[in-house]
Design a protein around this motif. Structure first.
Motif, PDB file in Angstrom:
ATOM      1  N   PHE A 169      35.502 -15.941  74.992  1.00 56.72           N
ATOM      2  CA  PHE A 169      36.173 -14.367  74.951  1.00 56.72           C
ATOM      3  C   PHE A 169      36.941 -14.339  76.025  1.00 56.72           C
ATOM      4  O   PHE A 169      37.642 -13.282  76.249  1.00 56.72           O
ATOM      5  N   GLU A 170      36.782 -15.353  76.876  1.00 54.66           N
ATOM      6  CA  GLU A 170      37.722 -15.204  78.051  1.00 54.66           C
ATOM      7  C   GLU A 170      37.623 -14.071  78.924  1.00 54.66           C
ATOM      8  O   GLU A 170      38.615 -13.355  79.491  1.00 54.66           O
ATOM      9  N   ILE A 171      36.063 -13.740  79.282  1.00 55.13           N
ATOM     10  CA  ILE A 171      35.947 -12.504  79.865  1.00 55.13           C
ATOM     11  C   ILE A 171      35.212 -13.066  81.377  1.00 55.13           C
ATOM     12  O   ILE A 171      34.198 -13.999  81.317  1.00 55.13           O
ATOM     13  N   ASP A 172      35.366 -12.482  82.460  1.00 57.56           N
ATOM     14  CA  ASP A 172      34.804 -12.601  83.628  1.00 57.56           C
ATOM     15  C   ASP A 172      33.442 -12.145  83.688  1.00 57.56           C
ATOM     16  O   ASP A 172      33.290 -10.988  83.495  1.00 57.56           O
ATOM     17  N   PRO A 173      32.268 -12.830  84.038  1.00 56.61           N
ATOM     18  CA  PRO A 173      31.031 -12.160  83.690  1.00 56.61           C
ATOM     19  C   PRO A 173      30.764 -11.076  84.581  1.00 56.61           C
ATOM     20  O   PRO A 173      29.976 -10.203  84.275  1.00 56.61           O
ATOM     21  N   ALA A 174      31.444 -11.045  85.961  1.00 56.61           N
ATOM     22  CA  ALA A 174      31.185 -10.048  86.840  1.00 56.61           C
ATOM     23  C   ALA A 174      31.712  -8.828  86.276  1.00 56.61           C
ATOM     24  O   ALA A 174      31.501  -7.714  86.721  1.00 56.61           O
ATOM     25  N   ARG A 175      32.771  -8.848  85.361  1.00 52.20           N
ATOM     26  CA  ARG A 175      33.464  -7.726  84.968  1.00 52.20           C
ATOM     27  C   ARG A 175      32.952  -7.286  83.547  1.00 52.20           C
ATOM     28  O   ARG A 175      33.753  -6.340  82.963  1.00 52.20           O
TER      29      ARG A 175
END
Length: 444
Positions: free
Chosen positions: A104-110
Protein backbone atom coordinates in the motif's frame (compact mmCIF):
# COMPACT_ATOMS: atom_id res chain seq x y z
CA UNK A 1 27.59 -0.51 38.09
CA UNK A 2 28.48 2.21 40.58
CA UNK A 3 27.30 2.18 44.22
CA UNK A 4 25.02 5.13 43.50
CA UNK A 5 23.34 3.23 40.64
CA UNK A 6 22.81 0.20 42.83
CA UNK A 7 21.34 2.39 45.54
CA UNK A 8 18.98 4.02 43.07
CA UNK A 9 17.71 0.65 41.86
CA UNK A 10 17.18 -0.62 45.36
CA UNK A 11 15.23 2.52 46.20
CA UNK A 12 13.04 2.05 43.10
CA UNK A 13 12.42 -1.59 44.08
CA UNK A 14 11.46 -0.54 47.62
CA UNK A 15 8.97 1.96 46.20
CA UNK A 16 7.51 -0.57 43.75
CA UNK A 17 7.36 -3.30 46.43
CA UNK A 18 8.02 -5.99 43.77
CA UNK A 19 9.81 -6.58 40.47
CA UNK A 20 10.18 -9.27 37.80
CA UNK A 21 13.12 -9.29 35.46
CA UNK A 22 15.22 -11.64 33.37
CA UNK A 23 18.93 -12.17 33.74
CA UNK A 24 21.48 -14.91 33.41
CA UNK A 25 22.70 -17.34 36.02
CA UNK A 26 26.26 -18.55 36.05
CA UNK A 27 27.01 -21.87 37.74
CA UNK A 28 30.25 -22.85 39.44
CA UNK A 29 31.28 -24.84 36.35
CA UNK A 30 31.02 -21.67 34.26
CA UNK A 31 27.82 -22.61 32.38
CA UNK A 32 25.23 -19.87 31.86
CA UNK A 33 21.45 -20.12 31.36
CA UNK A 34 18.58 -17.63 31.38
CA UNK A 35 16.52 -17.16 34.50
CA UNK A 36 13.52 -15.10 35.59
CA UNK A 37 13.89 -13.36 38.93
CA UNK A 38 10.82 -12.36 40.95
CA UNK A 39 11.69 -10.05 43.85
CA UNK A 40 9.39 -8.82 46.62
CA UNK A 41 10.27 -6.19 49.24
CA UNK A 42 8.85 -6.85 52.68
CA UNK A 43 9.20 -4.02 55.28
CA UNK A 44 9.95 -6.35 58.17
CA UNK A 45 13.01 -6.42 60.41
CA UNK A 46 14.28 -3.26 58.80
CA UNK A 47 13.18 -4.39 55.32
CA UNK A 48 13.99 -7.56 53.46
CA UNK A 49 14.04 -8.71 49.84
CA UNK A 50 12.65 -12.12 48.96
CA UNK A 51 13.70 -13.41 45.51
CA UNK A 52 12.53 -16.43 43.50
CA UNK A 53 14.61 -17.66 40.57
CA UNK A 54 13.10 -19.77 37.76
CA UNK A 55 14.94 -21.45 34.89
CA UNK A 56 13.41 -20.14 31.63
CA UNK A 57 15.71 -21.92 29.15
CA UNK A 58 12.83 -23.82 27.49
CA UNK A 59 10.71 -20.67 27.20
CA UNK A 60 13.62 -18.84 25.59
CA UNK A 61 14.06 -21.64 23.04
CA UNK A 62 10.37 -21.43 22.14
CA UNK A 63 10.57 -17.64 21.86
CA UNK A 64 13.63 -17.91 19.59
CA UNK A 65 11.82 -20.38 17.36
CA UNK A 66 8.80 -18.09 17.24
CA UNK A 67 10.95 -15.12 16.27
CA UNK A 68 12.64 -17.21 13.56
CA UNK A 69 9.24 -18.36 12.29
CA UNK A 70 7.97 -14.78 12.19
CA UNK A 71 11.07 -13.71 10.30
CA UNK A 72 10.56 -16.55 7.79
CA UNK A 73 6.91 -15.61 7.38
CA UNK A 74 7.83 -11.99 6.71
CA UNK A 75 10.41 -13.03 4.11
CA UNK A 76 7.96 -15.43 2.46
CA UNK A 77 5.34 -12.68 2.29
CA UNK A 78 7.89 -10.29 0.81
CA UNK A 79 8.94 -12.78 -1.88
CA UNK A 80 5.34 -13.72 -2.75
CA UNK A 81 4.17 -10.11 -2.48
CA UNK A 82 1.40 -11.30 -0.17
CA UNK A 83 0.61 -9.57 3.12
CA UNK A 84 -1.71 -10.62 5.92
CA UNK A 85 -4.10 -8.60 8.08
CA UNK A 86 -6.49 -8.89 11.02
CA UNK A 87 -9.43 -6.63 11.84
CA UNK A 88 -10.83 -6.68 15.37
CA UNK A 89 -14.50 -5.97 14.72
CA UNK A 90 -15.22 -5.19 18.37
CA UNK A 91 -12.51 -2.54 18.72
CA UNK A 92 -12.34 -1.64 14.98
CA UNK A 93 -8.61 -2.18 15.25
CA UNK A 94 -6.77 -3.17 12.04
CA UNK A 95 -3.36 -4.88 12.14
CA UNK A 96 -1.27 -5.17 8.96
CA UNK A 97 1.86 -7.21 8.30
CA UNK A 98 4.93 -5.38 7.02
CA UNK A 99 4.23 -6.56 3.46
CA UNK A 100 0.79 -4.95 3.40
CA UNK A 101 2.36 -1.61 4.31
CA UNK A 102 4.88 -2.09 1.51
CA UNK A 103 2.17 -2.97 -1.02
CA UNK A 104 0.00 0.00 0.00
CA UNK A 105 3.10 2.23 0.25
CA UNK A 106 1.91 3.62 3.59
CA UNK A 107 4.07 4.65 6.55
CA UNK A 108 2.94 2.59 9.56
CA UNK A 109 3.34 5.67 11.78
CA UNK A 110 0.80 7.57 9.65
CA UNK A 111 -1.70 4.76 9.20
CA UNK A 112 -5.14 5.00 10.77
CA UNK A 113 -5.32 1.42 11.97
CA UNK A 114 -9.02 0.96 11.26
CA UNK A 115 -11.34 -0.27 8.54
CA UNK A 116 -11.89 3.33 7.43
CA UNK A 117 -8.13 3.79 7.19
CA UNK A 118 -7.97 0.84 4.82
CA UNK A 119 -10.80 2.19 2.65
CA UNK A 120 -8.96 5.51 2.33
CA UNK A 121 -6.14 3.68 0.54
CA UNK A 122 -8.49 2.01 -1.98
CA UNK A 123 -9.03 3.71 -5.34
CA UNK A 124 -12.06 6.04 -4.99
CA UNK A 125 -13.88 4.34 -7.87
CA UNK A 126 -13.54 0.92 -6.18
CA UNK A 127 -14.45 1.80 -2.59
CA UNK A 128 -18.17 1.13 -2.94
CA UNK A 129 -17.51 -2.26 -4.54
CA UNK A 130 -14.94 -3.23 -1.88
CA UNK A 131 -17.22 -2.16 0.98
CA UNK A 132 -20.21 -4.02 -0.51
CA UNK A 133 -18.18 -7.20 -1.04
CA UNK A 134 -16.80 -7.15 2.50
CA UNK A 135 -20.18 -6.37 4.09
CA UNK A 136 -21.90 -9.13 2.12
CA UNK A 137 -19.19 -11.59 3.20
CA UNK A 138 -19.65 -10.72 6.88
CA UNK A 139 -23.44 -10.90 6.70
CA UNK A 140 -23.48 -14.19 4.77
CA UNK A 141 -20.74 -15.92 6.79
CA UNK A 142 -18.82 -16.49 3.55
CA UNK A 143 -15.28 -15.98 2.35
CA UNK A 144 -14.54 -13.48 -0.40
CA UNK A 145 -12.01 -13.11 -3.20
CA UNK A 146 -11.88 -9.81 -5.03
CA UNK A 147 -9.57 -7.68 -7.15
CA UNK A 148 -9.48 -3.92 -6.67
CA UNK A 149 -7.22 -0.95 -7.28
CA UNK A 150 -5.09 1.17 -4.98
CA UNK A 151 -4.35 4.83 -5.61
CA UNK A 152 -0.78 5.69 -4.68
CA UNK A 153 0.30 9.11 -3.39
CA UNK A 154 2.04 9.86 -6.71
CA UNK A 155 -1.11 9.02 -8.71
CA UNK A 156 0.07 5.57 -9.77
CA UNK A 157 -2.42 2.69 -9.70
CA UNK A 158 -1.82 -0.77 -8.30
CA UNK A 159 -3.96 -3.87 -8.60
CA UNK A 160 -4.33 -6.19 -5.61
CA UNK A 161 -6.14 -9.45 -4.99
CA UNK A 162 -7.71 -9.62 -1.56
CA UNK A 163 -9.03 -12.75 0.13
CA UNK A 164 -10.66 -12.85 3.53
CA UNK A 165 -13.15 -14.40 5.92
CA UNK A 166 -14.74 -13.55 9.26
CA UNK A 167 -14.71 -15.47 12.53
CA UNK A 168 -17.76 -15.53 14.78
CA UNK A 169 -18.62 -16.09 18.45
CA UNK A 170 -22.22 -16.87 19.33
CA UNK A 171 -23.09 -15.95 15.75
CA UNK A 172 -21.57 -12.49 16.22
CA UNK A 173 -18.68 -11.36 13.96
CA UNK A 174 -15.62 -10.69 16.07
CA UNK A 175 -12.55 -10.96 13.85
CA UNK A 176 -11.85 -10.70 10.13
CA UNK A 177 -8.63 -12.11 8.67
CA UNK A 178 -7.22 -12.18 5.19
CA UNK A 179 -4.44 -11.64 2.72
CA UNK A 180 -3.52 -9.01 0.14
CA UNK A 181 -1.44 -9.83 -2.95
CA UNK A 182 0.10 -7.34 -5.37
CA UNK A 183 -0.96 -8.48 -8.87
CA UNK A 184 -0.12 -5.28 -10.74
CA UNK A 185 2.47 -6.93 -12.99
CA UNK A 186 0.19 -9.87 -13.79
CA UNK A 187 -2.69 -7.49 -14.48
CA UNK A 188 -0.60 -5.43 -16.89
CA UNK A 189 0.44 -8.62 -18.71
CA UNK A 190 -3.22 -9.71 -18.81
CA UNK A 191 -4.20 -6.36 -20.33
CA UNK A 192 -1.43 -6.68 -22.93
CA UNK A 193 -2.60 -10.20 -23.79
CA UNK A 194 -6.15 -8.93 -24.11
CA UNK A 195 -5.02 -6.23 -26.53
CA UNK A 196 -3.02 -8.83 -28.47
CA UNK A 197 -6.00 -11.20 -28.56
CA UNK A 198 -8.26 -8.41 -29.82
CA UNK A 199 -5.64 -7.62 -32.44
CA UNK A 200 -5.53 -11.27 -33.49
CA UNK A 201 -9.31 -11.43 -33.65
CA UNK A 202 -9.28 -8.37 -35.86
CA UNK A 203 -6.66 -9.98 -38.10
CA UNK A 204 -8.68 -13.21 -38.25
CA UNK A 205 -11.82 -11.29 -39.24
CA UNK A 206 -9.90 -9.43 -41.92
CA UNK A 207 -8.29 -12.66 -43.15
CA UNK A 208 -11.67 -14.40 -43.13
CA UNK A 209 -13.13 -11.61 -45.24
CA UNK A 210 -10.20 -11.94 -47.65
CA UNK A 211 -10.69 -15.72 -47.85
CA UNK A 212 -14.40 -15.27 -48.46
CA UNK A 213 -13.55 -12.92 -51.33
CA UNK A 214 -11.08 -15.48 -52.72
CA UNK A 215 -13.71 -18.21 -52.41
CA UNK A 216 -16.17 -16.09 -54.32
CA UNK A 217 -13.56 -15.60 -57.04
CA UNK A 218 -12.91 -19.36 -57.06
CA UNK A 219 -16.62 -20.04 -57.39
CA UNK A 220 -16.82 -17.58 -60.29
CA UNK A 221 -13.80 -19.27 -61.88
CA UNK A 222 -15.33 -22.71 -61.35
CA UNK A 223 -18.54 -21.53 -62.97
CA UNK A 224 -16.56 -20.18 -65.90
CA UNK A 225 -14.64 -23.45 -66.28
CA UNK A 226 -17.80 -25.49 -65.99
CA UNK A 227 -19.74 -23.53 -68.58
CA UNK A 228 -17.37 -21.56 -70.81
CA UNK A 229 -14.90 -24.42 -71.41
CA UNK A 230 -17.45 -27.20 -71.70
CA UNK A 231 -19.24 -25.55 -74.64
CA UNK A 232 -16.23 -25.61 -77.04
CA UNK A 233 -15.32 -29.12 -75.84
CA UNK A 234 -18.80 -30.35 -76.61
CA UNK A 235 -18.54 -28.66 -79.99
CA UNK A 236 -15.22 -30.37 -80.75
CA UNK A 237 -16.55 -33.76 -79.71
CA UNK A 238 -19.87 -33.29 -81.52
CA UNK A 239 -18.43 -32.12 -84.82
CA UNK A 240 -15.80 -34.86 -84.71
CA UNK A 241 -18.53 -37.44 -84.24
CA UNK A 242 -20.54 -35.85 -87.11
CA UNK A 243 -17.52 -36.11 -89.39
CA UNK A 244 -17.08 -39.77 -88.51
CA UNK A 245 -20.74 -40.53 -89.13
CA UNK A 246 -21.44 -38.37 -92.19
CA UNK A 247 -18.09 -38.53 -94.00
CA UNK A 248 -16.68 -41.88 -93.03
CA UNK A 249 -16.75 -43.04 -96.69
CA UNK A 250 -14.57 -40.07 -97.60
CA UNK A 251 -12.06 -40.66 -94.79
CA UNK A 252 -9.32 -43.21 -94.80
CA UNK A 253 -8.25 -45.13 -91.72
CA UNK A 254 -5.75 -42.46 -90.75
CA UNK A 255 -8.39 -39.72 -90.89
CA UNK A 256 -10.83 -41.73 -88.83
CA UNK A 257 -8.06 -42.47 -86.30
CA UNK A 258 -7.27 -38.76 -86.01
CA UNK A 259 -10.90 -37.89 -85.34
CA UNK A 260 -11.22 -40.65 -82.76
CA UNK A 261 -8.16 -39.23 -80.99
CA UNK A 262 -9.67 -35.74 -81.08
CA UNK A 263 -12.88 -37.08 -79.51
CA UNK A 264 -10.95 -39.04 -76.86
CA UNK A 265 -8.86 -35.97 -75.96
CA UNK A 266 -11.87 -33.67 -75.68
CA UNK A 267 -13.69 -36.22 -73.53
CA UNK A 268 -10.62 -36.63 -71.35
CA UNK A 269 -10.38 -32.86 -70.94
CA UNK A 270 -14.03 -32.86 -69.87
CA UNK A 271 -13.24 -35.53 -67.29
CA UNK A 272 -10.29 -33.48 -66.00
CA UNK A 273 -12.51 -30.43 -65.70
CA UNK A 274 -14.98 -32.49 -63.63
CA UNK A 275 -12.18 -33.66 -61.32
CA UNK A 276 -10.79 -30.15 -60.91
CA UNK A 277 -14.23 -28.85 -60.02
CA UNK A 278 -14.62 -31.69 -57.52
CA UNK A 279 -11.25 -30.83 -55.95
CA UNK A 280 -12.25 -27.16 -55.81
CA UNK A 281 -15.51 -28.03 -54.02
CA UNK A 282 -13.61 -30.13 -51.48
CA UNK A 283 -11.30 -27.18 -50.81
CA UNK A 284 -14.17 -24.75 -50.27
CA UNK A 285 -16.77 -26.87 -48.54
CA UNK A 286 -17.39 -26.43 -44.80
CA UNK A 287 -16.56 -29.47 -42.67
CA UNK A 288 -19.59 -31.14 -41.10
CA UNK A 289 -18.12 -33.14 -38.24
CA UNK A 290 -19.71 -36.17 -36.61
CA UNK A 291 -18.67 -39.57 -35.31
CA UNK A 292 -17.79 -41.71 -38.34
CA UNK A 293 -17.20 -45.47 -38.54
CA UNK A 294 -14.36 -45.80 -41.06
CA UNK A 295 -14.68 -49.58 -41.08
CA UNK A 296 -18.28 -49.37 -42.31
CA UNK A 297 -17.29 -46.79 -44.96
CA UNK A 298 -14.46 -49.04 -46.20
CA UNK A 299 -16.80 -52.06 -46.44
CA UNK A 300 -19.32 -49.96 -48.39
CA UNK A 301 -16.67 -48.76 -50.87
CA UNK A 302 -15.30 -52.31 -51.38
CA UNK A 303 -18.82 -53.64 -51.97
CA UNK A 304 -19.39 -50.97 -54.63
CA UNK A 305 -16.07 -51.84 -56.30
CA UNK A 306 -16.98 -55.53 -56.32
CA UNK A 307 -20.40 -54.81 -57.82
CA UNK A 308 -18.79 -52.70 -60.55
CA UNK A 309 -16.31 -55.49 -61.43
CA UNK A 310 -17.83 -58.83 -60.37
CA UNK A 311 -15.28 -60.78 -62.43
CA UNK A 312 -12.41 -59.34 -60.36
CA UNK A 313 -11.89 -61.43 -57.22
CA UNK A 314 -9.95 -59.70 -54.45
CA UNK A 315 -9.21 -60.84 -50.91
CA UNK A 316 -10.19 -57.98 -48.58
CA UNK A 317 -9.44 -57.53 -44.88
CA UNK A 318 -11.11 -54.69 -42.95
CA UNK A 319 -10.43 -54.07 -39.27
CA UNK A 320 -13.71 -53.49 -37.44
CA UNK A 321 -14.67 -50.68 -35.09
CA UNK A 322 -12.43 -47.93 -36.48
CA UNK A 323 -14.10 -44.64 -35.57
CA UNK A 324 -13.04 -41.02 -36.00
CA UNK A 325 -14.60 -37.59 -35.74
CA UNK A 326 -14.79 -35.98 -39.17
CA UNK A 327 -16.81 -35.17 -42.26
CA UNK A 328 -18.41 -38.43 -43.40
CA UNK A 329 -18.85 -37.35 -47.01
CA UNK A 330 -15.26 -36.20 -47.45
CA UNK A 331 -13.79 -39.21 -45.65
CA UNK A 332 -15.80 -41.51 -47.92
CA UNK A 333 -14.30 -39.72 -50.94
CA UNK A 334 -10.81 -40.24 -49.47
CA UNK A 335 -11.42 -43.98 -48.91
CA UNK A 336 -12.95 -44.33 -52.38
CA UNK A 337 -9.76 -42.97 -53.94
CA UNK A 338 -7.37 -45.00 -51.76
CA UNK A 339 -9.28 -48.30 -52.04
CA UNK A 340 -10.02 -47.93 -55.76
CA UNK A 341 -6.31 -47.29 -56.37
CA UNK A 342 -5.41 -50.40 -54.37
CA UNK A 343 -8.08 -52.35 -56.26
CA UNK A 344 -6.79 -51.09 -59.61
CA UNK A 345 -3.06 -51.50 -59.06
CA UNK A 346 -3.40 -55.04 -57.63
CA UNK A 347 -5.66 -56.24 -60.47
CA UNK A 348 -2.83 -57.91 -62.41
CA UNK A 349 -1.65 -60.00 -59.44
CA UNK A 350 -2.55 -63.69 -59.31
CA UNK A 351 -4.00 -63.33 -55.79
CA UNK A 352 -4.83 -59.67 -55.22
CA UNK A 353 -5.24 -58.64 -51.59
CA UNK A 354 -6.36 -55.38 -49.94
CA UNK A 355 -6.26 -54.48 -46.25
CA UNK A 356 -7.64 -51.56 -44.28
CA UNK A 357 -6.74 -51.18 -40.61
CA UNK A 358 -4.94 -49.15 -37.97
CA UNK A 359 -2.23 -49.30 -35.30
CA UNK A 360 -0.99 -47.15 -32.44
CA UNK A 361 2.35 -45.38 -32.59
CA UNK A 362 3.67 -42.77 -30.12
CA UNK A 363 0.17 -42.21 -28.74
CA UNK A 364 -1.30 -41.61 -32.20
CA UNK A 365 -3.71 -43.76 -34.22
CA UNK A 366 -2.44 -44.38 -37.76
CA UNK A 367 -4.79 -45.79 -40.40
CA UNK A 368 -3.58 -47.61 -43.52
CA UNK A 369 -4.71 -49.01 -46.87
CA UNK A 370 -2.42 -51.71 -48.17
CA UNK A 371 -2.30 -53.78 -51.38
CA UNK A 372 0.06 -56.30 -53.01
CA UNK A 373 0.00 -54.61 -56.40
CA UNK A 374 2.63 -53.25 -58.75
CA UNK A 375 3.96 -50.65 -56.31
CA UNK A 376 6.15 -47.69 -57.27
CA UNK A 377 9.71 -46.46 -56.96
CA UNK A 378 10.08 -44.58 -53.66
CA UNK A 379 12.37 -41.98 -55.24
CA UNK A 380 9.25 -40.54 -56.89
CA UNK A 381 7.13 -40.62 -53.72
CA UNK A 382 7.15 -36.79 -53.46
CA UNK A 383 5.11 -36.63 -56.69
CA UNK A 384 2.32 -38.88 -55.46
CA UNK A 385 -0.01 -36.24 -54.06
CA UNK A 386 0.39 -33.55 -56.73
CA UNK A 387 -2.44 -32.87 -59.18
CA UNK A 388 -1.99 -34.65 -62.54
CA UNK A 389 1.09 -36.49 -61.23
CA UNK A 390 1.15 -40.15 -62.31
CA UNK A 391 3.80 -42.80 -61.65
CA UNK A 392 2.31 -45.26 -64.16
CA UNK A 393 1.38 -44.68 -67.78
CA UNK A 394 -2.31 -44.09 -68.44
CA UNK A 395 -2.36 -46.92 -70.96
CA UNK A 396 -1.26 -49.34 -68.21
CA UNK A 397 -3.70 -48.08 -65.57
CA UNK A 398 -6.52 -45.65 -66.26
CA UNK A 399 -6.84 -42.50 -64.19
CA UNK A 400 -6.43 -38.72 -64.31
CA UNK A 401 -3.91 -38.02 -61.50
CA UNK A 402 -6.36 -36.08 -59.31
CA UNK A 403 -7.38 -38.76 -56.81
CA UNK A 404 -4.43 -38.66 -54.42
CA UNK A 405 -4.33 -34.85 -54.53
CA UNK A 406 -7.97 -34.96 -53.42
CA UNK A 407 -7.18 -37.42 -50.62
CA UNK A 408 -4.31 -35.27 -49.35
CA UNK A 409 -6.52 -32.18 -49.25
CA UNK A 410 -9.26 -34.03 -47.33
CA UNK A 411 -6.81 -35.43 -44.75
CA UNK A 412 -5.10 -32.06 -44.29
CA UNK A 413 -8.45 -30.35 -43.79
CA UNK A 414 -9.06 -32.79 -40.94
CA UNK A 415 -5.72 -31.81 -39.40
CA UNK A 416 -4.05 -35.10 -40.33
CA UNK A 417 -1.06 -36.36 -42.29
CA UNK A 418 -0.74 -38.79 -45.21
CA UNK A 419 2.25 -40.62 -46.66
CA UNK A 420 3.07 -43.84 -48.53
CA UNK A 421 5.62 -46.65 -48.62
CA UNK A 422 6.09 -49.11 -51.44
CA UNK A 423 8.18 -51.88 -52.96
CA UNK A 424 7.98 -52.52 -56.69
CA UNK A 425 5.80 -55.54 -57.55
CA UNK A 426 5.40 -56.40 -53.86
CA UNK A 427 3.43 -54.03 -51.69
CA UNK A 428 2.14 -50.48 -51.34
CA UNK A 429 0.75 -48.95 -48.15
CA UNK A 430 -0.82 -45.54 -47.70
CA UNK A 431 -0.84 -44.24 -44.10
CA UNK A 432 -2.95 -41.37 -42.77
CA UNK A 433 -4.09 -39.82 -39.48
CA UNK A 434 -7.37 -38.16 -38.51
CA UNK A 435 -7.04 -36.28 -35.19
CA UNK A 436 -10.24 -36.02 -33.16
CA UNK A 437 -9.83 -32.30 -32.43
CA UNK A 438 -11.27 -29.81 -34.89
CA UNK A 439 -8.46 -27.91 -36.71
CA UNK A 440 -10.94 -25.65 -38.50
CA UNK A 441 -13.64 -23.30 -37.31
CA UNK A 442 -15.95 -21.85 -39.84
CA UNK A 443 -15.15 -21.73 -43.52
CA UNK A 444 -11.74 -22.88 -44.81
Amino acid sequence: MSPSDIAARIQKLIEAKQAVFETQHRAKDGSVWPVEVSTVYMPVSGGRFFSFIRDISERKRVEDKLRASEASLKEAQRLAQIGSWELDLIQNQLVWSDEVFRIFEIDPARFAASYEGFLDAVHPDDRAMVNATYTESVNNHSAYNMVHRLLMADGAIKYVRERGKTLYQSNMPVLSIGTVQDITEAKLIEDELLLYRNHLESMVKRRTAELEAVNQELEAFAYSVSHDLRAPLRGIDGFSQALLEDYQDKLDNTGRDYLNRVRASSQRMGDLIDELLKLSRITRAMLKRSRINLSDLALLVLRQLQEAAPEHHVETVVQTGLQVTGDGGLLKVALENLLSNAWKYSAKQACPRLEFGSFEQDGETIYFVSDNGVGFDMQYADKLFGAFQRLHHREQFEGNGIGLATVKRIIHRHGGRIWAESELDKKTTFYFTVPNEDPESGNP
